[in-house]
Design a protein around this motif. Structure first.
Motif, PDB file in Angstrom:
ATOM      1  N   ILE A 187       0.848  -1.195   0.000  1.00 37.97           N
ATOM      2  CA  ILE A 187       0.000   0.000   0.000  1.00 37.97           C
ATOM      3  C   ILE A 187       0.879   1.239   0.000  1.00 37.97           C
ATOM      4  CG2 ILE A 187      -1.923  -1.165   1.160  1.00 37.97           C
ATOM      5  CD1 ILE A 187      -1.124   0.307   3.714  1.00 37.97           C
ATOM      6  N   ASP A 188       0.284   2.390  -0.307  1.00 43.40           N
ATOM      7  CA  ASP A 188       1.060   3.620  -0.381  1.00 43.40           C
ATOM      8  C   ASP A 188       1.732   3.878   0.977  1.00 43.40           C
ATOM      9  OD1 ASP A 188       1.522   5.964  -2.244  1.00 43.40           O
ATOM     10  OD2 ASP A 188       0.931   6.985  -0.387  1.00 43.40           O
ATOM     11  N   SER A 189       3.028   4.229   0.933  1.00 45.06           N
ATOM     12  CA  SER A 189       3.786   4.343   2.187  1.00 45.06           C
ATOM     13  C   SER A 189       3.235   5.444   3.090  1.00 45.06           C
ATOM     14  CB  SER A 189       5.265   4.580   1.891  1.00 45.06           C
ATOM     15  OG  SER A 189       5.391   5.717   1.074  1.00 45.06           O
ATOM     16  N   SER A 190       2.532   6.414   2.525  1.00 42.85           N
ATOM     17  CA  SER A 190       1.978   7.486   3.359  1.00 42.85           C
ATOM     18  C   SER A 190       0.901   6.953   4.308  1.00 42.85           C
ATOM     19  CB  SER A 190       1.382   8.588   2.477  1.00 42.85           C
ATOM     20  OG  SER A 190       0.290   8.069   1.752  1.00 42.85           O
ATOM     21  N   ILE A 215      -7.888   4.279  -2.432  1.00 42.17           N
ATOM     22  CA  ILE A 215      -6.747   3.356  -2.493  1.00 42.17           C
ATOM     23  C   ILE A 215      -5.729   3.956  -3.450  1.00 42.17           C
ATOM     24  CG2 ILE A 215      -6.010   1.011  -3.084  1.00 42.17           C
ATOM     25  CD1 ILE A 215      -8.839   0.073  -2.348  1.00 42.17           C
ATOM     26  N   VAL A 216      -4.767   4.660  -2.874  1.00 39.96           N
ATOM     27  CA  VAL A 216      -3.836   5.439  -3.687  1.00 39.96           C
ATOM     28  C   VAL A 216      -2.658   4.567  -4.114  1.00 39.96           C
ATOM     29  CG1 VAL A 216      -2.241   7.388  -3.621  1.00 39.96           C
ATOM     30  CG2 VAL A 216      -4.517   7.615  -2.614  1.00 39.96           C
ATOM     31  N   ASN A 217      -2.457   4.444  -5.411  1.00 38.86           N
ATOM     32  CA  ASN A 217      -1.256   3.804  -5.955  1.00 38.86           C
ATOM     33  C   ASN A 217      -1.068   4.322  -7.379  1.00 38.86           C
ATOM     34  OD1 ASN A 217      -2.866   2.213  -7.761  1.00 38.86           O
ATOM     35  ND2 ASN A 217      -3.232   0.751  -6.104  1.00 38.86           N
ATOM     36  N   ASP A 218      -0.021   3.875  -8.068  1.00 38.48           N
ATOM     37  CA  ASP A 218       0.270   4.433  -9.399  1.00 38.48           C
ATOM     38  C   ASP A 218      -0.894   4.224 -10.372  1.00 38.48           C
ATOM     39  OD1 ASP A 218       2.642   5.215  -8.414  1.00 38.48           O
ATOM     40  OD2 ASP A 218       3.844   3.626  -9.365  1.00 38.48           O
ATOM     41  N   ASN A 219      -1.496   3.041 -10.313  1.00 41.26           N
ATOM     42  CA  ASN A 219      -2.593   2.749 -11.255  1.00 41.26           C
ATOM     43  C   ASN A 219      -3.799   3.639 -11.008  1.00 41.26           C
ATOM     44  OD1 ASN A 219      -1.072   0.747 -12.332  1.00 41.26           O
ATOM     45  ND2 ASN A 219      -2.042  -0.893 -11.129  1.00 41.26           N
ATOM     46  N   THR A 220      -4.167   3.772  -9.719  1.00 43.81           N
ATOM     47  CA  THR A 220      -5.377   4.556  -9.439  1.00 43.81           C
ATOM     48  C   THR A 220      -5.112   6.045  -9.677  1.00 43.81           C
ATOM     49  OG1 THR A 220      -4.859   4.691  -7.078  1.00 43.81           O
ATOM     50  CG2 THR A 220      -6.280   2.881  -7.780  1.00 43.81           C
TER      51      THR A 220
END
Ligand code: UDP
Length: 369
Positions: free
Chosen positions: A169-172, A317-322
């Motif tokens: 998951i996003d490190s933040s 759900i924050v990631n590169d794809n989203t």
């Protein structure tokens, strides 16, 4: 007849704040919400036991931002509640974020002392270290500690909460709850913290209580809402654009409420269960405003994927794809439409950050028009 120049979609904290700022500047506002109540996910109500229930999970107001604090104080008084979170680890009740006190709670004294000395040699006192950083250790004892914290605090909780492990998951997100080189047991270190004395719903009601603001509940947005000078959208940006680039995913949660015939159920407002059970945490609401009742109401929190028209959106759900999908929608925002809030900006805002975003949007883009 009053002409509403501004349409606001969503009566949560973001929509309400921007509505008020517009109204105070002499603009007329129609604010709509598909729900049958104002206040979005910070909605609370006093139940038959006299206990304020946070319907969509615990909300604790905290901020370092003077502008935000001064705004909020216009609409409610707050108590001086400072949130602490207890976690049950190996059957021991201890403090989250994992800090120096936690070490003494879970380890034998001699080991705890050794770890404390090594920690203070390697890290500056009173600093916060995200778990994924903290794992980068050379010393054997600190490696052991990092693995322990990762496994006991983050791994299973994050898997329950997100359906993924902490690296995925996003490190933040995991950085929100760091390892804290401190003896400060509070969950937040912000200068201003508290719970609105008459609840969040009343606070939002006060924000919306202005002759220029017209509230319409049970009203989903559709394309028949036309002819507004501006539209402010706090609904999910993919929904506004009819999902033309696909759905933005969210995590949702649901709560199993229980009333118990005793004064208290647990030792604290929130108890996390990072290693046990299938719920993530238990909320006991009477702690927030010190509500007096012989009974108590708790809610067990279960995480699940968001499914359209089945449950609510809670966490982007924050990631590169989203973010790539989000950027496509963002690039199509017309000039007179503004997106804000967790769903509009697809950002994991806390309440104060949502308010700050609305204030900045008004100050930087709307005021000068
Ligand atoms: N987290 C965890 N264990 C805990 C508390 C939090 O692993 O005991 C992780 C988890 O991934 C969670 C994130 O830290 O989603 C942020 O937690 P926070 O309490 O800020 O979440 P919120 O209160 O916003 O739901």
């Amino acid at each position: 007849m009053m002409i509403n120049n501004n349409l606001i979609i969503g009566c949560g904290i973001s929509g309400s704040v921007i509505a008020r700022l517009l109204a105070d500047a002499g603009e007329n506002v129609l604010i709509i919400d598909k729900k049958d109540h104002i206040a979005g996910n910070i909605y609370d109500y006093k139940d038959e036991n006299g206990i304020y229930i946070h319907k969509y999970g615990s909300h604790i107001f905290h901020t370092n931002n003077e502008k935000v604090w001064n705004f909020v104080k216009n609409f409610t008084s707050l108590n001086t509640y400072m949130h602490k979170v207890i976690a049950v680890i190996d059957g021991i009740e201890t403090t989250i974020p994992f800090n120096i006190n936690t070490i003494y709670d879970v380890f034998p004294e001699s080991l705890a002392q050794r770890l404390e000395v090594k920690l203070l040699k390697n890290f500056q006192y009173n600093t916060k270290v995200p778990i994924l950083e903290f794992q980068k250790q050379d010393d054997e004892d600190l490696k052991f500690l990092a693995n322990y914290v990762y496994e006991k605090v983050f791994l299973h909780y994050t898997t329950k909460q997100w359906g993924k492990n902490p690296q995925e998951i996003d490190s933040s997100v995991t950085a929100r709850v760091p390892v804290y080189l401190s003896k400060d047991n509070r969950y937040f270190q912000d200068k201003y913290q508290g719970i609105p004395l008459n609840g969040y719903t009343k606070m939002v009601e006060n924000i919306l209580n202005h002759p220029n603001i017209h509230v319409q509940l049970n009203t989903p947005y559709n394309k028949t809402f036309r002819g507004y000078k501006r539209i402010f959208c706090t609904c999910s940006i993919d929904e506004f654009f009819d999902y033309k680039y696909g759905e933005l995913p969210y995590r949702s949660v649901h709560f199993k409420f229980e009333t118990h015939e005793r004064e208290f159920y647990q030792s604290n407002a929130v108890v996390n269960y990072p290693c046990n059970y299938d719920f993530t945490r238990i909320h006991e609401y009477k702690y927030y405003l010190n509500d007096k009742s012989k009974k108590t109401v708790i809610a067990k929190e279960y995480s699940e994927p968001f499914v359209n028209s089945k449950n609510e959106r809670y966490y982007p759900i924050v990631n590169d794809n989203t973010m790539a999908i989000y950027s496509k929608y963002k690039s199509e925002i017309p000039e007179n439409i503004y997106f804000l809030g967790r769903l509009g900006d697809y950002k994991y805002y806390d309440m104060d950050k949502a308010i700050e975003r609305a204030i900045n949007l008004f100050d930087e883009e709307i005021k000068k028009q």
